[in-house]
Each structure stands twice: as structure tokens, then as C-alpha cells.
Design a protein around this motif. Structure first.
Motif, short mmCIF file in Angstrom:
data_model
loop_
_atom_site.label_atom_id
_atom_site.label_comp_id
_atom_site.label_asym_id
_atom_site.label_seq_id
_atom_site.Cartn_x
_atom_site.Cartn_y
_atom_site.Cartn_z
N ALA A 1 -5.37 -16.19 9.84
CA ALA A 1 -4.71 -16.58 11.02
C ALA A 1 -3.98 -14.53 10.47
CB ALA A 1 -3.31 -17.15 11.04
N THR A 2 -3.78 -13.76 11.74
CA THR A 2 -3.33 -12.30 11.46
C THR A 2 -2.59 -11.80 12.89
OG1 THR A 2 -5.77 -11.41 12.46
CG2 THR A 2 -5.28 -11.51 9.77
N SER A 3 -1.58 -11.36 12.54
CA SER A 3 -0.72 -10.93 13.65
C SER A 3 -0.89 -10.38 14.50
CB SER A 3 0.77 -10.47 13.22
OG SER A 3 0.00 -8.33 13.17
N ARG A 4 -1.66 -10.97 15.92
CA ARG A 4 -1.42 -9.36 17.26
C ARG A 4 0.10 -9.46 17.84
NH1 ARG A 4 -2.48 -11.58 22.51
NH2 ARG A 4 -1.90 -14.10 21.59
N ARG A 5 -0.17 -8.30 17.66
CA ARG A 5 0.55 -7.18 18.08
C ARG A 5 1.38 -7.67 19.84
NH1 ARG A 5 3.16 -2.78 15.27
NH2 ARG A 5 4.61 -1.71 16.90
N ASN A 6 2.64 -7.49 19.62
CA ASN A 6 3.69 -7.35 20.76
C ASN A 6 4.60 -7.33 20.99
OD1 ASN A 6 4.92 -8.49 23.14
ND2 ASN A 6 4.37 -11.40 23.44
N ASP A 7 5.17 -6.73 21.23
CA ASP A 7 6.50 -6.10 20.95
C ASP A 7 7.80 -6.22 21.21
OD1 ASP A 7 5.55 -4.01 19.48
OD2 ASP A 7 5.64 -2.40 20.68
N ASP A 8 7.40 -7.76 22.35
CA ASP A 8 8.25 -8.10 22.66
C ASP A 8 9.09 -9.30 21.99
OD1 ASP A 8 8.79 -6.20 25.23
OD2 ASP A 8 6.98 -7.46 26.70
N ILE A 9 8.33 -9.73 21.63
CA ILE A 9 8.59 -10.91 20.88
C ILE A 9 8.74 -10.79 18.91
CG2 ILE A 9 7.93 -13.01 19.94
CD1 ILE A 9 7.83 -12.80 22.96
N ASP A 10 7.40 -9.83 18.38
CA ASP A 10 7.55 -9.86 17.29
C ASP A 10 6.90 -8.31 16.17
OD1 ASP A 10 4.81 -9.55 17.57
OD2 ASP A 10 4.69 -11.81 17.28
N GLU A 11 6.51 -7.52 16.85
CA GLU A 11 6.67 -6.10 17.24
C GLU A 11 5.48 -6.56 15.92
OE1 GLU A 11 10.35 -4.31 15.08
OE2 GLU A 11 11.07 -4.47 17.13
N GLY A 12 4.82 -7.13 15.91
CA GLY A 12 3.68 -7.04 14.74
C GLY A 12 3.25 -7.46 13.82
N TRP A 13 4.62 -8.38 13.08
CA TRP A 13 4.84 -8.56 12.00
C TRP A 13 4.56 -10.26 12.51
CZ3 TRP A 13 3.40 -4.80 9.64
CH2 TRP A 13 3.52 -3.33 9.25
N ILE A 14 4.02 -11.28 11.13
CA ILE A 14 4.42 -12.64 11.57
C ILE A 14 5.01 -12.84 10.76
CG2 ILE A 14 2.95 -12.73 13.53
CD1 ILE A 14 0.52 -13.83 11.36
N CYS A 15 5.41 -14.42 10.55
CA CYS A 15 5.92 -14.84 9.05
C CYS A 15 5.00 -15.41 8.07
CB CYS A 15 7.04 -15.56 9.30
SG CYS A 15 7.05 -17.58 10.22
N ASP A 16 4.74 -16.11 7.33
CA ASP A 16 4.12 -16.53 6.68
C ASP A 16 4.32 -17.76 6.59
OD1 ASP A 16 3.86 -14.83 4.31
OD2 ASP A 16 4.66 -15.58 3.34
N ILE A 17 4.92 -19.00 7.66
CA ILE A 17 4.34 -20.00 8.32
C ILE A 17 3.53 -19.71 9.43
CG2 ILE A 17 5.81 -21.81 10.16
CD1 ILE A 17 8.08 -21.12 7.92
N ALA A 18 3.96 -19.25 10.57
CA ALA A 18 2.66 -18.65 11.26
C ALA A 18 1.55 -17.72 10.47
CB ALA A 18 3.63 -17.60 12.07
#
Length: 130
Positions: A101-118
Motif C-alpha cells: 500500500a502506498t500513499s495517494r495524495r489528498n491534501d485535505d486529509i493527509d498531505e500525501g503522508w500515511i502512517c505505518d498502520i495504514a
């Protein structure tokens, strides 16, 4: 380390975005090595992002490395079910299983950085047998 071009993106990410100092550059000149401090390991909630931002693939995850060729996988946009934020992720899979699983950019939610749990939460899902 034979692929690393010492761009320091991983070190800067750890310091500026994750707020941790568990990754650094050691030695000087052409002997520079990006590594954790002696006797320590990279251990923060956003450590999986350093693998994703590496421009040359010098940093890899053991769960994805040598498992399948990228061009043989399909992607699907998804949302992490492991946190209340609903971090946007992209799942990489083939007909048998999810590989990463990799990040999918959405600036309103996570600015493209996801935590290791996700990022590594797909390991907890039930995989089909056979």
C-alpha cells in the motif's frame, strides 16, 4: 547502499515531516552513508514514507522486495480503515494477493503522508487460499 545517490530526501523527511532524528548521514565525501545511529533503528510512525520517496529505489521494504514485478500488478484507490482520518492509499495487487500500500495524495486529509498502520495494515486482512 550501492544505489544511494545521497540526495538526503529520507533524512530531511525524517527530520522535517516526522520530527525524528533516527536517520542521518555518516562519514564524508564519497564515503557518505545514510543510516540509523549506531545501535539504533528507524522507529517512528511514518518510517514507511522514506521508502516511497527514495528517487532511485535504494530503500526497499522486505514485504515487497523480490515478490512480484511492478508491471505485473494492478492498482486500486482505497481508504485506510485503520484510523479515523481515512488516509488515502493505493493498493498494489495481482489476482492472488495485495503486495503493498502506498500513499495517494489528498491534501485535505493527509498531505500525501500515511502512517505505518495504514501502510502495513493490509497484512492483517484475510488472504484467499489456493
Amino acid at each position: 547502499m550501492n544505489r544511494c545517490i545521497t540526495c538526503f530526501k529520507c533524512v530531511r523527511f525524517n527530520k522535517e515531516i516526522a520530527g525524528e532524528y533516527d536517520l542521518g548521514a555518516y562519514e564524508r565525501g564519497n564515503h557518505t552513508v545514510i543510516d540509523a545511529p549506531p545501535g539504533q533503528q528507524i522507529d517512528n510512525l511514518y518510517s514507511g514514507n522514506v521508502v516511497e520517496i527514495c528517487p532511485v529505489g535504494a530503500l526497499t521494504n522486505t514485504d515487497w522486495r523480490y515478490q512480484v514485478r511492478v508491471w505485473l500488478t494492478k492498482t486500486a484507490d482505497s481508504v485506510s480503515c485503520f484510523d479515523a482520518d481515512g488516509q488515502n492509499i493505493k493498493l498494489w495487487y495481482d489476482h492472488r494477493q495485495v503486495f503493498r500500500a502506498t500513499s495517494r495524495r489528498n491534501d485535505d486529509i493527509d498531505e500525501g503522508w500515511i502512517c505505518d498502520i495504514a501502510r502495513y495494515g493490509y497484512h492483517t486482512s484475510i488472504r484467499p487460499t489456493g
